[in-house]
Design a protein around this motif. Structure first.
Motif, short mmCIF file in Angstrom:
data_model
loop_
_atom_site.label_atom_id
_atom_site.label_comp_id
_atom_site.label_asym_id
_atom_site.label_seq_id
_atom_site.Cartn_x
_atom_site.Cartn_y
_atom_site.Cartn_z
N SER A 82 0.61 -1.22 0.03
CA SER A 82 0.02 0.03 -0.03
C SER A 82 0.68 1.19 0.09
N ARG A 83 2.19 1.04 -0.22
CA ARG A 83 3.07 2.32 0.18
C ARG A 83 2.84 3.26 -1.10
N GLN A 84 2.59 2.95 -2.24
CA GLN A 84 2.67 3.73 -3.44
C GLN A 84 1.44 4.57 -3.59
N ALA A 85 0.43 3.96 -2.67
CA ALA A 85 -0.82 4.68 -2.95
C ALA A 85 -0.67 6.02 -2.07
N LEU A 86 0.44 6.06 -1.14
CA LEU A 86 0.45 7.49 -0.22
C LEU A 86 0.78 8.67 -1.35
N GLU A 87 1.48 8.48 -2.21
CA GLU A 87 2.13 9.22 -3.09
C GLU A 87 0.90 10.22 -3.80
N ARG A 88 -0.20 9.61 -3.76
CA ARG A 88 -1.31 10.27 -4.41
C ARG A 88 -2.26 11.10 -3.61
N TRP A 89 -1.76 11.25 -2.37
CA TRP A 89 -2.59 11.82 -1.41
C TRP A 89 -2.49 13.33 -1.78
#
Length: 251
Positions: A61-68
């Protein structure tokens, strides 16, 4: 986008759990006779598998944080700080509840579930991949920096608890944030918490006591994190403080 993130999180979780279990099996069974201090134990196998699941979910799930959005990052940071301090204070409740174990071993864990609530509140409000993991980990970091008595194990607990809650949200494709889902996520975090505590503190307890603790944490996580977390999120929403977040658009 959430669908792809959900698949990635679940896939990494499954890989993490499977690889961890396989490595333990190879070390304990295949090479066991040659390495006396590594022997197969079903409880240890379950513990390591849960750790692998949580670690895999965290990595996936780490990559999703870049789209916050910036506002979402700020909110999670603020929630983590507030709950981190509340977690520190909850240690007093934990100590006050100690007599419950004298009456019936393991029942003190009925108050344990509050320590997972950061993951539930943040995920309920923002409704994006990685939220539960980030909020719980940062709250654990805040508790640690504020002087939490359990030291660096708090960070491990935060990652595992947040990772287990994240798996539940990923399993819904990050589309369901109703009360049953939130309570299930809280219960899943409870499983993760007991796994970490077993590794550091409870490895010599009997299976009967561990089973009681597990049931207590499932109940506590569902109520004190799932139900209470939704109540807090709804209260903030009704107060008009969350108009810029997903909870306002999807209610």
């Amino acid at each position: 986008m959430e669908g792809k993130s959900a698949v990635r999180t679940l896939l990494h979780a499954l890989i993490g759990g499977a690889v961890t279990l396989l490595v333990y099996y190879l070390a304990a069974v295949v090479r066991g006779p040659e390495v006396e201090y590594i022997q197969w134990n079903t409880t240890h196998a379950l513990v390591l598998t849960v750790l692998g699941l949580a670690a895999g979910a965290a990595w996936g799930s780490r990559q999703a944080l870049e789209r916050w959005k910036t506002l979402e990052v700020i909110l999670v940071a603020n929630l983590a700080l507030v709950f981190g301090l509340l977690f520190l204070g909850w240690g007093f409740v934990w100590k006050v509840a100690k007599p419950l174990n004298t009456l019936f071993p393991g029942t003190r864990d009925l108050v344990y579930g509050f320590w997972f609530i950061a993951s539930i509140v943040a995920a309920y409000i923002i409704r994006k991949p990685g939220t539960a993991l980030a909020a719980e980990t940062l709250a654990a970091l805040a508790e640690f920096l504020a002087g939490g008595e359990w030291g660096l194990t708090l960070l491990i607990s935060g990652i595992v608890q947040g990772g287990m809650a994240e798996i539940v949200f990923a399993a819904t494709g990050y589309k369901r944030y109703d009360l049953p889902t939130l309570m299930l996520a809280g219960a899943a975090a409870g499983i993760g918490s007991l796994v970490v505590d077993y590794m550091f503190w409870y490895y010599d307890l009997s299976l009967n006591v561990l089973a009681i603790m597990l049931v207590a944490r499932l109940i506590s996580g569902a109520v004190l994190s799932g139900w209470l977390g939704k109540a807090i999120g709804d209260g903030l929403y009704r107060a008009g403080a969350l108009g810029s977040f997903a909870i306002a658009r999807e209610e």
